[in-house]
Write a protein that holds these residues in place. Structure first.
Motif, PDB file in Angstrom:
ATOM      1  N   SER A 183     -17.093  -1.539  -8.661  1.00  0.00           N
ATOM      2  CA  SER A 183     -16.872  -0.133  -8.191  1.00  0.00           C
ATOM      3  C   SER A 183     -16.587   0.155  -6.946  1.00  0.00           C
ATOM      4  CB  SER A 183     -18.241   0.563  -8.513  1.00  0.00           C
ATOM      5  OG  SER A 183     -19.437   0.115  -7.524  1.00  0.00           O
ATOM      6  N   TYR A 184     -16.139   1.261  -6.423  1.00  0.00           N
ATOM      7  CA  TYR A 184     -15.775   1.419  -5.152  1.00  0.00           C
ATOM      8  C   TYR A 184     -16.385   0.811  -3.961  1.00  0.00           C
ATOM      9  CZ  TYR A 184     -13.398   5.525  -7.853  1.00  0.00           C
ATOM     10  OH  TYR A 184     -12.820   6.209  -8.774  1.00  0.00           O
ATOM     11  N   SER A 185     -17.712   0.958  -4.113  1.00  0.00           N
ATOM     12  CA  SER A 185     -18.535   0.402  -3.047  1.00  0.00           C
ATOM     13  C   SER A 185     -18.474  -1.029  -2.710  1.00  0.00           C
ATOM     14  CB  SER A 185     -20.312   0.809  -3.343  1.00  0.00           C
ATOM     15  OG  SER A 185     -20.517   0.312  -4.480  1.00  0.00           O
ATOM     16  N   ASN A 186     -18.110  -1.860  -3.926  1.00  0.00           N
ATOM     17  CA  ASN A 186     -17.924  -3.247  -3.775  1.00  0.00           C
ATOM     18  C   ASN A 186     -16.730  -3.619  -3.209  1.00  0.00           C
ATOM     19  OD1 ASN A 186     -19.373  -3.120  -7.123  1.00  0.00           O
ATOM     20  ND2 ASN A 186     -20.351  -3.910  -5.474  1.00  0.00           N
ATOM     21  N   PHE A 187     -15.548  -2.867  -3.009  1.00  0.00           N
ATOM     22  CA  PHE A 187     -14.442  -3.124  -2.431  1.00  0.00           C
ATOM     23  C   PHE A 187     -14.375  -3.478  -1.029  1.00  0.00           C
ATOM     24  CE2 PHE A 187     -12.423  -1.296  -6.271  1.00  0.00           C
ATOM     25  CZ  PHE A 187     -11.486  -2.258  -6.535  1.00  0.00           C
ATOM     26  N   GLN A 188     -13.807  -4.616  -0.499  1.00  0.00           N
ATOM     27  CA  GLN A 188     -13.554  -4.872   0.759  1.00  0.00           C
ATOM     28  C   GLN A 188     -11.829  -4.703   0.991  1.00  0.00           C
ATOM     29  OE1 GLN A 188     -16.024  -5.656   2.889  1.00  0.00           O
ATOM     30  NE2 GLN A 188     -17.360  -5.360   1.090  1.00  0.00           N
ATOM     31  N   ILE A 189     -11.616  -4.656   2.238  1.00  0.00           N
ATOM     32  CA  ILE A 189     -10.086  -4.489   2.519  1.00  0.00           C
ATOM     33  C   ILE A 189      -9.301  -5.679   1.950  1.00  0.00           C
ATOM     34  CG2 ILE A 189      -8.425  -4.224   4.618  1.00  0.00           C
ATOM     35  CD1 ILE A 189     -10.516  -2.536   6.064  1.00  0.00           C
TER      36      ILE A 189
ATOM     37  N   MET B   5      -9.563   6.527  -1.984  1.00  0.00           N
ATOM     38  CA  MET B   5      -8.243   7.281  -1.620  1.00  0.00           C
ATOM     39  C   MET B   5      -7.279   6.839  -2.848  1.00  0.00           C
ATOM     40  SD  MET B   5      -8.443   6.556   2.351  1.00  0.00           S
ATOM     41  CE  MET B   5      -6.571   7.053   2.859  1.00  0.00           C
ATOM     42  N   ILE B   6      -7.272   5.545  -3.108  1.00  0.00           N
ATOM     43  CA  ILE B   6      -6.357   5.084  -4.253  1.00  0.00           C
ATOM     44  C   ILE B   6      -6.258   5.637  -5.470  1.00  0.00           C
ATOM     45  CG2 ILE B   6      -5.650   2.968  -5.631  1.00  0.00           C
ATOM     46  CD1 ILE B   6      -5.950   1.433  -2.933  1.00  0.00           C
ATOM     47  N   ALA B   7      -7.871   5.828  -5.942  1.00  0.00           N
ATOM     48  CA  ALA B   7      -8.211   6.395  -7.034  1.00  0.00           C
ATOM     49  C   ALA B   7      -7.708   8.033  -7.083  1.00  0.00           C
ATOM     50  CB  ALA B   7      -9.763   6.408  -7.501  1.00  0.00           C
ATOM     51  N   ALA B   8      -7.764   8.758  -5.940  1.00  0.00           N
ATOM     52  CA  ALA B   8      -7.436   9.969  -5.785  1.00  0.00           C
ATOM     53  C   ALA B   8      -5.864  10.204  -6.089  1.00  0.00           C
ATOM     54  CB  ALA B   8      -7.885  10.531  -4.587  1.00  0.00           C
TER      55      ALA B   8
ATOM     56  N   LYS C 184      -5.216  -6.759  -4.578  1.00  0.00           N
ATOM     57  CA  LYS C 184      -5.237  -6.031  -5.998  1.00  0.00           C
ATOM     58  C   LYS C 184      -4.092  -5.046  -6.078  1.00  0.00           C
ATOM     59  CE  LYS C 184      -8.799  -4.364  -9.131  1.00  0.00           C
ATOM     60  NZ  LYS C 184      -8.597  -5.664  -9.744  1.00  0.00           N
ATOM     61  N   PHE C 185      -4.024  -4.187  -5.122  1.00  0.00           N
ATOM     62  CA  PHE C 185      -3.037  -2.861  -5.015  1.00  0.00           C
ATOM     63  C   PHE C 185      -1.708  -3.358  -4.096  1.00  0.00           C
ATOM     64  CE2 PHE C 185      -7.286  -1.755  -6.042  1.00  0.00           C
ATOM     65  CZ  PHE C 185      -7.148  -0.994  -7.308  1.00  0.00           C
ATOM     66  N   ALA C 186      -1.508  -4.237  -3.585  1.00  0.00           N
ATOM     67  CA  ALA C 186      -0.506  -4.509  -2.812  1.00  0.00           C
ATOM     68  C   ALA C 186      -0.218  -3.522  -1.831  1.00  0.00           C
ATOM     69  CB  ALA C 186       0.916  -4.671  -3.679  1.00  0.00           C
ATOM     70  N   ILE C 187      -1.321  -3.261  -0.810  1.00  0.00           N
ATOM     71  CA  ILE C 187      -1.421  -2.192   0.136  1.00  0.00           C
ATOM     72  C   ILE C 187      -0.998  -2.850   1.246  1.00  0.00           C
ATOM     73  CG2 ILE C 187      -2.863  -0.888   1.320  1.00  0.00           C
ATOM     74  CD1 ILE C 187      -2.242   0.391  -1.358  1.00  0.00           C
ATOM     75  N   THR C 188      -0.227  -2.201   2.249  1.00  0.00           N
ATOM     76  CA  THR C 188       0.044  -2.403   3.441  1.00  0.00           C
ATOM     77  C   THR C 188      -0.955  -1.543   4.472  1.00  0.00           C
ATOM     78  OG1 THR C 188       2.472  -2.889   2.817  1.00  0.00           O
ATOM     79  CG2 THR C 188       2.097  -2.603   5.219  1.00  0.00           C
TER      80      THR C 188
ATOM     81  N   ILE D   5      -3.241   7.597   3.181  1.00  0.00           N
ATOM     82  CA  ILE D   5      -2.568   6.787   2.463  1.00  0.00           C
ATOM     83  C   ILE D   5      -1.360   7.510   2.026  1.00  0.00           C
ATOM     84  CG2 ILE D   5      -3.768   7.129   0.440  1.00  0.00           C
ATOM     85  CD1 ILE D   5      -3.146   4.441  -0.704  1.00  0.00           C
ATOM     86  N   GLU D   6      -0.241   6.922   1.963  1.00  0.00           N
ATOM     87  CA  GLU D   6       1.199   7.565   1.651  1.00  0.00           C
ATOM     88  C   GLU D   6       1.858   6.461   0.917  1.00  0.00           C
ATOM     89  OE1 GLU D   6       3.283   8.700   5.246  1.00  0.00           O
ATOM     90  OE2 GLU D   6       1.942  10.961   5.408  1.00  0.00           O
ATOM     91  N   GLU D   7       1.890   6.655  -0.309  1.00  0.00           N
ATOM     92  CA  GLU D   7       2.724   5.576  -1.169  1.00  0.00           C
ATOM     93  C   GLU D   7       1.865   4.331  -1.247  1.00  0.00           C
ATOM     94  OE1 GLU D   7       6.948   5.236  -0.383  1.00  0.00           O
ATOM     95  OE2 GLU D   7       7.302   7.071  -1.363  1.00  0.00           O
ATOM     96  N   THR D   8       2.188   3.071  -0.659  1.00  0.00           N
ATOM     97  CA  THR D   8       1.393   2.185  -0.755  1.00  0.00           C
ATOM     98  C   THR D   8       0.976   1.622   0.811  1.00  0.00           C
ATOM     99  OG1 THR D   8       3.310   0.605  -0.687  1.00  0.00           O
ATOM    100  CG2 THR D   8       2.116   1.021  -2.701  1.00  0.00           C
ATOM    101  N   THR D   9       1.156   2.391   1.896  1.00  0.00           N
ATOM    102  CA  THR D   9       0.789   2.260   2.962  1.00  0.00           C
ATOM    103  C   THR D   9      -0.556   3.055   3.370  1.00  0.00           C
ATOM    104  OG1 THR D   9       2.997   1.731   3.937  1.00  0.00           O
ATOM    105  CG2 THR D   9       1.432   2.237   5.568  1.00  0.00           C
ATOM    106  N   VAL D  10      -1.520   2.318   3.875  1.00  0.00           N
ATOM    107  CA  VAL D  10      -2.724   2.769   4.395  1.00  0.00           C
ATOM    108  C   VAL D  10      -2.605   2.823   5.846  1.00  0.00           C
ATOM    109  CG1 VAL D  10      -5.368   2.574   4.690  1.00  0.00           C
ATOM    110  CG2 VAL D  10      -4.011   2.345   2.537  1.00  0.00           C
TER     111      VAL D  10
END
Length: 201
Positions: free
Chosen positions: A2-8, A137-140, A14-18, A169-174
């Motif tokens: 769930s959300y609370s289990n996520f670490q950066i 934020m990704i879920a939103a 998982k989501f290819a975030i920058t 967050i904009e597209e895949t950049t946080v």
């Protein structure tokens, strides 16, 4: 998961975030005036909330009054959800209860267009709350895409009540703001929150 289990680290993989951690995102935002009611409430509650020092006391006595002031200042044209289930994509772990979600719609029965996720820092640890906040934020972002809401930027806040850290967050950049704001900066905190909502309109 769930959300609370996520670490950066999990989110990046998982989501290819920058991540962009070098931005003073809200340097140009000016303080806004706030009501005598909020000033009195914070003055009355702050010492007690900090002395009790539980997540519940900080949430009820500090965070919620500030978010309610934001809603009043925007003429109740936004909705505020607290402790709401937000199951967007359970297969990816994007499910669970959000501390607070702010939506652009005045509709209070349903989450229609979430734009700000507010996470209460566990044990006052702002950094450890960033993973949960980014996941929400990704879920939103995904939710708005599914609902065909034309919202390009999602904002996030991790707060202990006394400390506030902002993200977007904009597209895949946080982008993680490199400035932390404190309860004495209520006018600035409200100014930032209002600017986030206006940017999403």
């Amino acid at each position: 998961m769930s959300y609370s289990n996520f670490q950066i680290r999990d989110i990046i993989k998982k989501f290819a975030i920058t991540l962009n951690e070098r931005s003073n995102l809200f340097a140009d935002i000016v303080d806004v005036e706030y009501s005598e009611h909020l000033a009195f409430t914070i003055q009355e509650n702050l010492t007690l909330a900090v002395t009790i020092n539980t997540e519940k006391s900080r949430s009820e006595m500090i965070i919620t009054p500030i978010l309610l002031e934001l809603r009043r200042q925007l003429n109740y044209q936004i909705s505020l959800f607290s402790g709401k289930d937000f199951h967007v994509d359970p297969e990816q772990g994007l499910n669970g209860i959000c501390d607070y979600l702010i939506s652009l719609s005045p509709e209070q029965l349903l989450i229609c267009s979430p734009v700000i996720a507010v996470v209460e820092a566990k044990k006052e640890d702002i950094i450890s709350g960033l993973g949960q906040c980014i996941a929400e934020m990704i879920a939103a972002q995904i939710f708005n895409q599914q609902e065909e809401n034309n919202i390009k930027t999602i904002y996030g806040v991790v707060t202990s009540g006394t400390n506030w850290r902002f993200l977007k967050i904009e597209e895949t950049t946080v982008y993680i703001d490199n400035v932390e704001y404190y309860i004495k900066d209520i006018g600035k905190i409200l100014g930032i929150l209002k600017s986030c909502l206006r940017n999403c309109l």
